[in-house]
Design an enzyme around this catalytic site. Structure first.
Site, PDB file in Angstrom:
ATOM      1  N   ARG B  76       0.865  -1.164   0.000  1.00  0.00           N
ATOM      2  CA  ARG B  76       0.000   0.000   0.000  1.00  0.00           C
ATOM      3  C   ARG B  76       0.909   1.223   0.000  1.00  0.00           C
ATOM      4  NH1 ARG B  76      -1.957  -1.307   4.897  1.00  0.00           N
ATOM      5  NH2 ARG B  76      -2.426  -3.507   4.607  1.00  0.00           N
ATOM      6  N   ASP B 107      -9.306  -2.024  -7.457  1.00  0.00           N
ATOM      7  CA  ASP B 107      -9.822  -0.676  -7.707  1.00  0.00           C
ATOM      8  C   ASP B 107      -8.938   0.433  -7.136  1.00  0.00           C
ATOM      9  OD1 ASP B 107     -10.564  -1.382  -5.193  1.00  0.00           O
ATOM     10  OD2 ASP B 107     -12.723  -1.175  -5.513  1.00  0.00           O
ATOM     11  N   THR B 130      -7.202  -9.326  -8.625  1.00  0.00           N
ATOM     12  CA  THR B 130      -7.725  -9.305  -7.256  1.00  0.00           C
ATOM     13  C   THR B 130      -8.593 -10.533  -7.070  1.00  0.00           C
ATOM     14  OG1 THR B 130      -9.378  -8.264  -5.841  1.00  0.00           O
ATOM     15  CG2 THR B 130      -9.489  -7.692  -8.163  1.00  0.00           C
ATOM     16  N   ASP B 132     -11.155 -10.675  -5.455  1.00  0.00           N
ATOM     17  CA  ASP B 132     -12.515 -10.273  -5.074  1.00  0.00           C
ATOM     18  C   ASP B 132     -13.499 -10.167  -6.234  1.00  0.00           C
ATOM     19  OD1 ASP B 132     -11.835 -10.163  -2.402  1.00  0.00           O
ATOM     20  OD2 ASP B 132     -11.187  -8.095  -2.532  1.00  0.00           O
ATOM     21  N   ASP B 134     -14.402  -7.985  -8.442  1.00  0.00           N
ATOM     22  CA  ASP B 134     -15.337  -6.865  -8.312  1.00  0.00           C
ATOM     23  C   ASP B 134     -15.031  -5.694  -9.236  1.00  0.00           C
ATOM     24  OD1 ASP B 134     -13.009  -6.079  -7.149  1.00  0.00           O
ATOM     25  OD2 ASP B 134     -13.893  -5.447  -5.253  1.00  0.00           O
ATOM     26  N   ARG B 167     -22.170 -32.530  14.638  1.00  0.00           N
ATOM     27  CA  ARG B 167     -21.172 -31.484  14.552  1.00  0.00           C
ATOM     28  C   ARG B 167     -21.518 -30.441  13.529  1.00  0.00           C
ATOM     29  NH1 ARG B 167     -15.098 -33.849  14.979  1.00  0.00           N
ATOM     30  NH2 ARG B 167     -15.066 -33.921  17.258  1.00  0.00           N
ATOM     31  N   ARG B 176     -15.121  -8.841   2.862  1.00  0.00           N
ATOM     32  CA  ARG B 176     -15.610  -7.888   3.853  1.00  0.00           C
ATOM     33  C   ARG B 176     -16.910  -7.251   3.365  1.00  0.00           C
ATOM     34  NH1 ARG B 176     -11.658  -6.925   7.749  1.00  0.00           N
ATOM     35  NH2 ARG B 176     -10.060  -7.561   6.286  1.00  0.00           N
ATOM     36  N   GLN B 259      -5.976 -17.903   1.484  1.00  0.00           N
ATOM     37  CA  GLN B 259      -6.825 -17.731   0.305  1.00  0.00           C
ATOM     38  C   GLN B 259      -6.184 -16.879  -0.791  1.00  0.00           C
ATOM     39  OE1 GLN B 259     -11.212 -17.067   1.645  1.00  0.00           O
ATOM     40  NE2 GLN B 259      -9.953 -16.815   3.459  1.00  0.00           N
TER      41      GLN B 259
END
Lengths: 329, 329, 329, 329
Positions: B76, B107, B130, B132, B134, B167, B176, B259
């Site tokens: 970052r 993004d 990414t 994600d 998106d 179980r 998120r 992940q």
């Protein structure tokens, strides 16, 4: 007017493909969810003829989503190509009042399904399940993604050991008529060269390419050979190259049927689930003589006639082939 | 009139994603193939500011195609949000006469790229990298396919052991703001339920569903929890369920950053290669301020403005969510 | 004088472990090979009490060798700790004329087996099946090797993404009382530090170590945390470190029960096969109240008393712990 | 009196094996920990002769523990078999004041090391690194465990698809003189039959066995063929069986060099780390002309003479072979 489907059978036919179990599960559970009685024919069309048609419930398909192969087994069935065989099959379905059929397989499977549907008016929906990715009406066939992953995992291991000596590795992959597995595997594994059924790369060109790689200090050389290329299998090519390129140590791997197995990838599990879900819903909605397929990110229907029209014959992706040349410099 | 791009730099920024290395390799080799000088900025925009911009040749990217992470590292970079930082970055690029930039990221990365391109007129092409999924303009982002595979391999192992006792297993996955990983993983792993940021499944509903599963003799119960759901993480949910459902033994797995890792799937290696190849070709062809993306089975261009317009915000795939309910009966 | 064993039952009990299915297969087929009638009790001792004891033949155990979990399921069984429960179990065995029992599990399983054998004179052989590697009389317990492989595959993925930023990854692994999984996983994954139940590594020491790594430009930092260490779980440690080491970005993964699953490794499949083969042969040869185990490369017998004596309590391998310090410089 | 070792070189030679990188890392870091200067010879003995001997520090071996292959590469080196070659090698070591040598490889490697040590008095420690598991003085050689895992993962995939039709699958594995990989893989994969260099299973026996399996409704038939068996490779056997057993569809997979690759298993990573750690410590402690090896769960030393004495020639494990017959019923 829509038929009022009550009882549905599912079968897998032809070469098996990873994701078929995910699809069977989706077909069965979707049918049960909508109150239908569900059946599975064992060993494809042979099961219809042998009356090996078993009732299935939601628990019959528990814990199979992640398994390779097909719990319903497959078989080639010569009898089903004859009218006599089809009639027995239809009689067995009638007896159980099965009025809907989902067939999972490749073009041979669909050819049978089409004739069967036309002849007896039974409602049929096809699901493209084959590692060869060669049906019109679906961007991807069920099992293709997993097969590519299987091939590249094998080649990754070979590359570990390739990185030394003056060594040439030849890896033979499936594809008698089509280089679809070979080409995509070559890109995904960074192979130095690929021999395809659709292209006549001469041995001389291959050797020129390998020498160029050596001169730019490429640390290893892996050549992917589609089983259907014109020079024969990987062994034959390796021998021919060795004759002209004597200081090279040539090594051969034949992947064979392990390319059909393995736990399906996420992509194939989701695809199998969506196709099975859509196939059953289509039957219930009164559709017949169609194939479900992935188009972009949506599921769509194509008539079996179109799916079998040859429009879907794999066209070698020239842009991808050119890219492999650029990326393997 | 087309710019005559001579020197191109590539960087990765934001959260890393499997396939970034395949993309870096494709960018570098495509540029070299076309006679360009290629550079890599280390740690994203920070590398531009720190002048950590290294020359790259065809061998710099050997044997990286199959590796997770990014050899160019990411970071970052707050400084790059300021004009002062951007100016230093531009000066460093000018010094090396770098006139083309390929940025691989999400993004945040593209927002920076867009401002940088607008401000200094440098040619920029973005690659959607990414997990994600998106970004508007690409059916799939680089890394998403591998992330799903990673999640389902983990859940497959849990299912091995889930199949006994009373179980309940809770598995927390990334997401998120978006349930894209959770929902597709739920389908691909046959999870019994999924908690998403976009939906308010009440605990009562969840418990009702789990009880229904128990009554139909489902042999195990796995609940996928997106980290951004309203009840908190998997631990919190597990505790809340346990309070109301006391005889259940609840177990928790938090997958976390694994992940983001792992060797990229074939899908992501091919996608990364195609996107990198296309990005460099686009720069050379005079394009700028665009993102390359997969549309159907073709690579296309979208303007950065559109890609960032929010059109790409993940819309929960309602049809898939409904399907998970049907298939988990 | 040797008993003339006719009918043998096998069961799995306690926490499941990869390789149990390989062992069940070996027990059943070895018995059948020698002309015995074979049975499986479902859900461990609970199956004996519930008379859930099913006949098994060579085909009952087809295609299970490679599967995680246990087809016979496991359960904790409080009733079997009571005389009343044991009596019902014995009656059910008597009814089927089952005179030999193979129990696969850990120390709890063996404690029950020993009491049951002593009380009713039934012939019992134990197989050490637990991922915790804590039984005296076997160099390795069934499932331990696979569990280590599972942990390190997860950590490999985390390392892909760890290699950038100032990031600290905490990975929590199983081991409430014993650091055997944590320590071996730390070696096999090249972790920078490991927190064990047996050692009081202070947070200060941990931070000192992490700082030293940073100063020698280690590119990533992974800390393995055994669930039974004194500071609590990985979340608690991550928070405590973060408080003292604020510029670090700390990330947590909790592997949980996925450590019990997965297809068994070659090592565990061979071990399970050998132990099951040996257990049945031992019963047939008239042995009882013993555990089979791997000693060097041979299978040997140990009395259940000794196996349970505490001699087998895992002694932290100090030489290995010292080695992790040297190798993580 | 102990030599006071100052500078140590490590090399890998012969066929590469998974775990070699873990071992290189351990050698280098253990030496550095004890204040030694560390070097790596590239491409084995060839690197000594070519003076391709590079300094190594703790960071030179970062992030290699989990990688297949060997970062130091291997080569066969004919020159090192001649006195002239050895003298050049020694001169190059002397120039760098290298007085300790760790060689990782198989019996060919050790033969060279022994002659070199005897001739020039240099301190040498050997590490058994070969997938063939054929050295006296170590229960397991480095790479063997991973190779078995690689083979069985391949066979698991084949089994997915084997489970239908009348199909026979032949899988060829490494082992020109020894059936160690074939036999253990057969156990671990549940193969129906195995053809070994050490045993003359006639084709007739094989066919009898396969027919027996068919009659008991075994659902698939997989035959593992060691490359060194007397009937030739898997293709030859498949053809011969097909001639006598015509209705069978025979399929062949040749695993080839992928058996040498792949990320090492936990077992091999730990073994490589322990052996490298022990080898360097042994050199520092004044040992020479020895091999480090795993004995039970301890690391021990064996003289190179003994290790090469042929005592270690793989003795076919007859008890395991008998077990495969019993377990494949």
């Amino acid at each position: 007017m829509k038929p009022n489907i009550k009882n549905i059978a599912v079968l897998t036919s032809g070469g098996d493909a990873p994701g078929m179990n995910a699809c069977i599960r989706a077909v069965v559970r979707t049918g049960i969810y909508h109150g239908k009685n569900m059946f599975g024919a064992v060993q494809g069309y042979q099961g219809l003829i042998n009356n090996n048609i078993i009732p299935m419930n939601a628990r019959s398909v528990s814990n199979i989503l992640h398994m390779g192969g097909t719990i319903l087994k497959t078989a080639r069935c010569l009898e089903f190509k004859e009218d006599a065989g089809m009639e027995i099959a239809f009689k067995n379905l009638q007896e159980k009042e099965i009025d809907g059929l989902v067939v999972i397989g490749g073009d041979g499977t669909f050819t049978g399904a089409k004739r069967f549907g036309e002849k007896f008016g039974i409602n049929v929906i096809g699901v493209p399940g084959t590692i060869d990715n060669d049906l019109y009406g679906s961007d991807f066939t069920l099992g293709y993604d997993t097969a590519i992953n299987t091939v590249i995992e094998a080649i990754d291991k070979i590359r570990d050991t390739a990185d030394s000596h003056d060594r040439l590795f030849f890896v033979e992959v499936m594809g008698r008529d089509s280089g679809c597995i070979a080409l995509r595997s070559a890109i995904a594994s960074g192979a130095e060269a690929v021999l395809l059924p659709e292209r006549e790369t001469s041995l001389k060109e291959l050797i020129t390419k390998l020498k160029a790689g050596a001169s730019t200090k490429k640390s290893s050389s892996i050549v992917i050979v589609s089983e259907g290329n014109k020079y024969g299998g990987a062994y034959d090519i390796a021998k021919a190259v060795k004759r002209k390129f004597t200081h090279y140590d040539t090594k051969v791997t034949i992947l064979g049927h392990l390319q059909r197995g393995g736990s399906p990838s996420g992509f194939d599990r989701i695809l199998g689930s969506r196709l099975g879900f859509a196939a059953t819903n289509a039957l219930i909605a009164g559709e017949s003589m169609k194939m479900v397929g992935l188009k972009g990110n949506k599921i769509g229907l194509t008539s079996l006639s179109e799916a079998l029209s040859g429009l879907g014959n794999y066209k070698l992706e020239d842009d991808l082939l050119e890219m492999t040349h650029v990326l393997s410099i």
